[in-house]
Structures are given as structure tokens and as C-alpha cells.
Scaffold this motif. Structure first.
Motif, PDB file in Angstrom:
ATOM      1  N   ALA A 232      15.636  41.742  43.941  1.00 19.85           N
ATOM      2  CA  ALA A 232      15.362  41.478  43.785  1.00 19.85           C
ATOM      3  C   ALA A 232      16.626  40.043  43.146  1.00 19.85           C
ATOM      4  CB  ALA A 232      14.937  41.635  41.756  1.00 19.85           C
ATOM      5  N   TYR A 233      17.504  39.859  43.173  1.00 23.52           N
ATOM      6  CA  TYR A 233      18.549  38.876  43.952  1.00 23.52           C
ATOM      7  C   TYR A 233      18.720  38.442  45.019  1.00 23.52           C
ATOM      8  CZ  TYR A 233      23.729  36.544  43.119  1.00 23.52           C
ATOM      9  OH  TYR A 233      24.334  35.807  43.279  1.00 23.52           O
ATOM     10  N   ILE A 234      18.469  39.353  46.124  1.00 21.76           N
ATOM     11  CA  ILE A 234      18.272  38.589  47.512  1.00 21.76           C
ATOM     12  C   ILE A 234      16.974  37.609  48.173  1.00 21.76           C
ATOM     13  CG2 ILE A 234      18.611  39.099  49.755  1.00 21.76           C
ATOM     14  CD1 ILE A 234      20.321  41.603  49.201  1.00 21.76           C
TER      15      ILE A 234
ATOM     16  N   ASN B  73      21.598  23.771  39.111  1.00 21.06           N
ATOM     17  CA  ASN B  73      20.703  25.359  38.798  1.00 21.06           C
ATOM     18  C   ASN B  73      21.578  25.939  38.963  1.00 21.06           C
ATOM     19  OD1 ASN B  73      17.909  24.143  38.177  1.00 21.06           O
ATOM     20  ND2 ASN B  73      17.758  23.836  40.024  1.00 21.06           N
ATOM     21  N   ASN B  74      22.443  27.153  38.341  1.00 22.95           N
ATOM     22  CA  ASN B  74      22.976  28.343  38.305  1.00 22.95           C
ATOM     23  C   ASN B  74      23.262  29.525  37.342  1.00 22.95           C
ATOM     24  OD1 ASN B  74      26.285  28.995  38.563  1.00 22.95           O
ATOM     25  ND2 ASN B  74      26.078  28.752  36.031  1.00 22.95           N
ATOM     26  N   ALA B  75      22.299  29.118  36.711  1.00 21.73           N
ATOM     27  CA  ALA B  75      21.776  30.503  36.073  1.00 21.73           C
ATOM     28  C   ALA B  75      21.137  32.058  36.968  1.00 21.73           C
ATOM     29  CB  ALA B  75      20.851  30.419  34.310  1.00 21.73           C
TER      30      ALA B  75
ATOM     31  N   VAL C  62      23.087  24.246  29.278  1.00 22.04           N
ATOM     32  CA  VAL C  62      22.260  24.913  29.420  1.00 22.04           C
ATOM     33  C   VAL C  62      22.687  26.620  29.371  1.00 22.04           C
ATOM     34  CG1 VAL C  62      19.206  25.341  29.384  1.00 22.04           C
ATOM     35  CG2 VAL C  62      20.299  22.621  30.274  1.00 22.04           C
ATOM     36  N   ASP C  63      22.009  27.317  28.624  1.00 25.90           N
ATOM     37  CA  ASP C  63      22.427  28.098  28.089  1.00 25.90           C
ATOM     38  C   ASP C  63      21.580  29.214  27.257  1.00 25.90           C
ATOM     39  OD1 ASP C  63      25.039  30.302  30.280  1.00 25.90           O
ATOM     40  OD2 ASP C  63      23.939  31.261  28.106  1.00 25.90           O
ATOM     41  N   PHE C  64      21.640  30.147  26.641  1.00 25.24           N
ATOM     42  CA  PHE C  64      19.925  31.728  26.359  1.00 25.24           C
ATOM     43  C   PHE C  64      21.851  32.104  25.251  1.00 25.24           C
ATOM     44  CE2 PHE C  64      21.494  34.852  28.211  1.00 25.24           C
ATOM     45  CZ  PHE C  64      20.557  35.968  28.402  1.00 25.24           C
TER      46      PHE C  64
ATOM     47  N   SER D  88      28.254  29.556  29.554  1.00 28.80           N
ATOM     48  CA  SER D  88      28.788  30.176  29.248  1.00 28.80           C
ATOM     49  C   SER D  88      29.618  30.898  29.488  1.00 28.80           C
ATOM     50  CB  SER D  88      27.664  31.069  28.015  1.00 28.80           C
ATOM     51  OG  SER D  88      27.262  30.947  27.578  1.00 28.80           O
ATOM     52  N   SER D  89      29.893  31.299  30.785  1.00 31.47           N
ATOM     53  CA  SER D  89      30.957  31.375  31.044  1.00 31.47           C
ATOM     54  C   SER D  89      31.057  31.239  33.510  1.00 31.47           C
ATOM     55  CB  SER D  89      31.014  33.117  31.945  1.00 31.47           C
ATOM     56  OG  SER D  89      29.813  33.706  32.118  1.00 31.47           O
ATOM     57  N   GLY D  90      31.930  32.110  34.058  1.00 31.89           N
ATOM     58  CA  GLY D  90      32.052  31.948  34.999  1.00 31.89           C
ATOM     59  C   GLY D  90      31.638  30.600  35.738  1.00 31.89           C
TER      60      GLY D  90
ATOM     61  N   TYR E 125      31.827  36.845  46.810  1.00 35.31           N
ATOM     62  CA  TYR E 125      32.450  37.509  45.430  1.00 35.31           C
ATOM     63  C   TYR E 125      33.248  36.418  44.965  1.00 35.31           C
ATOM     64  CZ  TYR E 125      29.052  41.370  46.751  1.00 35.31           C
ATOM     65  OH  TYR E 125      27.989  42.332  47.156  1.00 35.31           O
ATOM     66  N   VAL E 126      32.807  35.964  43.537  1.00 40.88           N
ATOM     67  CA  VAL E 126      33.290  34.876  43.064  1.00 40.88           C
ATOM     68  C   VAL E 126      34.269  36.019  41.208  1.00 40.88           C
ATOM     69  CG1 VAL E 126      33.980  32.844  41.405  1.00 40.88           C
ATOM     70  CG2 VAL E 126      32.065  33.267  43.640  1.00 40.88           C
ATOM     71  N   LYS E 127      35.442  35.386  41.184  1.00 45.38           N
ATOM     72  CA  LYS E 127      35.626  36.277  39.898  1.00 45.38           C
ATOM     73  C   LYS E 127      35.272  35.585  38.495  1.00 45.38           C
ATOM     74  CE  LYS E 127      40.893  36.555  40.882  1.00 45.38           C
ATOM     75  NZ  LYS E 127      42.041  35.951  40.280  1.00 45.38           N
ATOM     76  N   THR E 128      33.819  36.372  38.141  1.00 48.33           N
ATOM     77  CA  THR E 128      33.388  35.767  36.512  1.00 48.33           C
ATOM     78  C   THR E 128      32.419  37.663  36.435  1.00 48.33           C
ATOM     79  OG1 THR E 128      31.135  36.299  38.025  1.00 48.33           O
ATOM     80  CG2 THR E 128      32.410  34.112  38.456  1.00 48.33           C
ATOM     81  N   PRO E 129      32.120  37.153  35.145  1.00 43.44           N
ATOM     82  CA  PRO E 129      31.744  39.037  34.425  1.00 43.44           C
ATOM     83  C   PRO E 129      30.389  38.783  35.456  1.00 43.44           C
ATOM     84  CG  PRO E 129      31.810  36.579  32.476  1.00 43.44           C
ATOM     85  CD  PRO E 129      32.463  36.049  34.026  1.00 43.44           C
TER      86      PRO E 129
HETATM   87  P1  NAD Z   1      27.893  34.709  35.227  1.00 43.24           P
HETATM   88  O1  NAD Z   1      27.442  36.452  34.215  1.00 43.24           O
HETATM   89  O2  NAD Z   1      28.964  34.771  34.959  1.00 43.24           O
HETATM   90  O3  NAD Z   1      27.217  33.344  34.433  1.00 43.24           O
HETATM   91  C1  NAD Z   1      26.259  33.565  34.408  1.00 43.24           C
HETATM   92  C2  NAD Z   1      25.487  33.185  33.788  1.00 43.24           C
HETATM   93  O4  NAD Z   1      23.882  32.265  32.933  1.00 43.24           O
HETATM   94  C3  NAD Z   1      25.868  33.085  31.620  1.00 43.24           C
HETATM   95  O5  NAD Z   1      26.607  31.582  31.263  1.00 43.24           O
HETATM   96  C4  NAD Z   1      24.152  33.509  30.893  1.00 43.24           C
HETATM   97  O6  NAD Z   1      24.393  33.380  29.800  1.00 43.24           O
HETATM   98  C5  NAD Z   1      23.640  32.804  32.012  1.00 43.24           C
HETATM   99  N1  NAD Z   1      22.290  33.486  31.644  1.00 43.24           N
HETATM  100  C6  NAD Z   1      21.893  34.382  32.198  1.00 43.24           C
HETATM  101  N2  NAD Z   1      20.722  34.743  31.458  1.00 43.24           N
HETATM  102  C7  NAD Z   1      20.150  33.466  31.432  1.00 43.24           C
HETATM  103  C8  NAD Z   1      18.838  32.515  30.866  1.00 43.24           C
HETATM  104  N3  NAD Z   1      17.390  33.877  30.703  1.00 43.24           N
HETATM  105  N4  NAD Z   1      18.782  31.977  30.075  1.00 43.24           N
HETATM  106  C9  NAD Z   1      20.003  30.306  30.475  1.00 43.24           C
HETATM  107  N5  NAD Z   1      20.688  31.298  30.888  1.00 43.24           N
HETATM  108  C10 NAD Z   1      21.214  32.464  31.590  1.00 43.24           C
HETATM  109  O7  NAD Z   1      28.010  34.642  36.013  1.00 43.24           O
HETATM  110  P2  NAD Z   1      28.033  33.334  37.433  1.00 43.24           P
HETATM  111  O8  NAD Z   1      29.240  34.570  38.407  1.00 43.24           O
HETATM  112  O9  NAD Z   1      29.245  32.408  36.962  1.00 43.24           O
HETATM  113  O10 NAD Z   1      27.052  33.661  38.246  1.00 43.24           O
HETATM  114  C11 NAD Z   1      26.275  32.031  38.091  1.00 43.24           C
HETATM  115  C12 NAD Z   1      25.686  31.588  39.706  1.00 43.24           C
HETATM  116  O11 NAD Z   1      26.102  31.899  40.656  1.00 43.24           O
HETATM  117  C13 NAD Z   1      24.495  32.780  39.477  1.00 43.24           C
HETATM  118  O12 NAD Z   1      23.863  32.123  40.466  1.00 43.24           O
HETATM  119  C14 NAD Z   1      25.255  33.428  40.203  1.00 43.24           C
HETATM  120  O13 NAD Z   1      24.149  34.586  41.441  1.00 43.24           O
HETATM  121  C15 NAD Z   1      25.694  32.497  41.807  1.00 43.24           C
HETATM  122  N6  NAD Z   1      27.086  33.589  42.090  1.00 43.24           N
HETATM  123  C16 NAD Z   1      27.866  34.029  41.396  1.00 43.24           C
HETATM  124  C17 NAD Z   1      28.438  34.817  42.362  1.00 43.24           C
HETATM  125  C18 NAD Z   1      29.770  35.346  42.053  1.00 43.24           C
HETATM  126  O14 NAD Z   1      30.357  36.421  42.969  1.00 43.24           O
HETATM  127  N7  NAD Z   1      30.062  35.648  40.714  1.00 43.24           N
HETATM  128  C19 NAD Z   1      28.346  34.583  44.367  1.00 43.24           C
HETATM  129  C20 NAD Z   1      27.523  33.796  44.855  1.00 43.24           C
HETATM  130  C21 NAD Z   1      26.359  33.454  43.568  1.00 43.24           C
END
Ligand code: NAD
Length: 255
Positions: A149-151, A84-86, A37-39, A16-18, A182-186
Motif C-alpha cells: 500500500a505504501y509503495i 504533503n507529508n503526513a 496540520v495533524d490528527f 507532530s514528529s519527524g 530511511y530517515v530517523k523518525t518514529p
Molecule cells: P512520522 O510518523 O514521524 O510523522 C508522520 C506524521 O503524520 C505524524 O505527525 C502523524 O501524526 C501524522 N499523521 C498520521 N496519520 C495522520 C492522519 N490520518 N491525518 C493527519 N496526520 C496524520 O513519520 P515521518 O517518517 O516523519 O514521515 C513523514 C513522511 O515522510 C511520510 O509521508 C513518510 O512516508 C515519508 N518518508 C519517511 C521516510 C522515513 O524513513 N522516515 C522515508 C521516506 C519517506
């Protein structure tokens, strides 16, 4: 689409984002079919704007993971690329960390990638070609306080990636992990406010003093920079690359 890159079918989670949205856009730009795929139901609009199909699923549920793969197989007949990104985040010290949040994070960020890998495997194996790309994190390599948990999930994802690489090697299936800082995302926007509360700081101080503290390159990463590496790992050119963790971390882990 270059002559060396046939059209593939990709299943991407968390779109949905990021980062996920950027990955969908990049894979579509290269002519691949994509099931996003997203919830979050708003993900449909994001996906369809790129010409991707959308499947709504809460991936903390095993049935939803299998349902997503069934949808891709029904729609496209195979899955070649799994991203696998969610992901979600919850920040609290271990002593206060809610069990429910721990379980939700592990379910979404470690168990779902396992179940999705398991479900796409027969299609990849039967076609003798597959790419499993796990979006881990710099927090798969190092820890920071407040993110147990995340780590733990991200460190586990490296183990899953390595195991899939060893099991897939003879079947034409590669598996790699990406480890961004850190990536510029929600997700990061939310962390900035959570960390500000946790450490009693201003949000700008969180960015400069915590998020970029260990970075050699002092800026946040763009989602498209992560998507470009996903596109490479998904290509035929990356066939010899497997079991690896790819740091996109601004030099964080160089010290
Ligand atoms: P984001 O919040 O923009 O995107 C996460 C997505 O996962 C959203 O679309 C959300 O709706 C979806 N999601 C959340 N719960 C869900 C569920 N139960 N079922 C299905 N979809 C679900 O975040 P992002 O920053 O784009 O993160 C994406 C991935 O990158 C994550 O795994 C995050 O850990 C990883 N990551 C992000 C960063 C960062 O700095 N942003 C850095 C390293 C790794």
C-alpha cells in the motif's frame, strides 16, 4: 529572511514528529507563516513552540482536507506553499494485507495530497505563485516486500506531482516530489520492529541488512536534511524546478 525571499504562507501536513516537524521549524526559521496540520493533538505543542498555527484534522477524510485549507485561508488569506507529508506504514505481505489498512494508507498518502492540492490551487493560481512539495519516498522509485500500500501510494504521488507540474506551469505553480531513503523518525522506529517480526531478525540486523543494504552512505538520514531541500524547493530560487523527483537516498537508486 533574505531580501529575495518574501514571507510566504505554508500548509504542512503530518507535523507532530519527524520530517513534518523539521519542515515546520525550517520554514518558520525563514520567516514564513505556517499552518501545521495533524490528527495527533500533541502536534499543537510542537507547532506552537515554533510559532506556527495548528489545525487538528484526520486527513483520511475529505472534509478534513478542505477544512485545513479553509483554516489557512481564514487565518492568513492565502496559501503559497503546500507540503504533503503526513504518512503511515503497515507491513504485511500482499496475501495477508488488511483491506482496511490498504484503504487508510491510500486515503492519507494519495487521496489527501490530491484533495489538498485541489483546495489550495485557486489561491496559488490567483496569486500567480505556488509551491507544491510532496514527501514521497525512495519507495516511489523502487519496491520492497511487505509494503504494497505504501509503495503504491508513493508511486502514485509521483504521478500526481508530474500532473500538477504540467497543469501549474503556466500559473506560476511548481510541483516536486522528494524521495528519501530511511530517515530517523518514529515511523522508521516502528518499521524496524515490524520488519524484525516479518523477517525473524534482530532490530540491528534490520537496520544494517535491510534498511542500509543498498545505501552507499551507511547511515540513516536526519529529518533536517529533508527539511533543507523542502526549503529550497519552496524558495523563489527554485522557480524553474518542477515535475521532478528529488532522491535523498544515500545512493540507494544509483545502482
Ligand atoms: P512520522 O510518523 O514521524 O510523522 C508522520 C506524521 O503524520 C505524524 O505527525 C502523524 O501524526 C501524522 N499523521 C498520521 N496519520 C495522520 C492522519 N490520518 N491525518 C493527519 N496526520 C496524520 O513519520 P515521518 O517518517 O516523519 O514521515 C513523514 C513522511 O515522510 C511520510 O509521508 C513518510 O512516508 C515519508 N518518508 C519517511 C521516510 C522515513 O524513513 N522516515 C522515508 C521516506 C519517506
Amino acid at each position: 529572511m533574505s531580501a529575495n525571499s518574501p514571507t510566504r504562507v505554508a500548509l504542512v501536513t503530518g507535523t507532530s514528529s519527524g520530517i513534518g516537524a523539521a519542515v515546520v521549524a525550517d520554514l518558520r526559521a525563514q520567516g514564513h507563516e505556517v499552518l501545521a496540520v495533524d490528527f495527533n493533538p500533541e502536534g499543537r505543542q510542537t507547532a506552537e513552540a515554533e510559532g506556527a498555527a495548528f489545525y487538528q484534522a484526520d486527513l483520511t477524510q475529505g472534509e478534513a482536507c478542505r477544512g485545513a485549507v479553509d483554516e489557512a485561508l481564514a487565518r492568513f488569506g492565502r496559501v503559497d506553499i503546500l507540503v504533503n507529508n503526513a504518512g503511515i506504514q503497515h507491513v504485511a505481505p500482499i496475501v495477508d494485507f488488511p483491506e482496511e489498512q490498504w484503504r487508510r494508507i491510500i486515503d492519507l498518502m494519495l487521496t489527501a495530497p490530491f484533495l489538498l492540492t485541489q483546495a489550495v490551487w485557486p489561491s496559488m493560481r490567483d496569486n500567480g505563485w505556488g509551491r507544491i512539495i510532496n514527501i514521497a519516498s525512495v519507495h516511489a522509485q523502487v519496491a520492497s516486500p511487505g509494503k504494497s500500500a505504501y509503495i503504491s501510494a508513493k508511486h502514485g504521488m509521483i504521478g500526481l506531482t508530474k500532473t500538477a507540474a504540467l497543469e501549474g506551469g503556466a500559473q506560476g505553480i511548481t510541483a516536486n516530489a522528494l524521495c528519501p531513503a530511511y530517515v530517523k523518525t518514529p515511523l522508521v522506529d516502528n518499521q524496524i520492529s515490524d520488519q524484525a517480526k516479518l523477517h525473524g531478525m534482530e532490530e540491528q540486523q534490520v537496520i544494517e541488512q535491510i534498511m542500509l543494504k543498498n545505501a552507499a552512505v551507511k547511515r540513516l538520514i536526519e529529518p533536517s536534511e529533508v527539511a533543507s531541500l523542502v526549503a529550497y524547493l519552496a524558495s523563489d530560487a527554485a522557480g524553474a524546478v518542477t515535475g521532478a523527483s528529488w532522491n535523498i537516498d544515500l545512493g540507494w537508486t544509483a545502482q
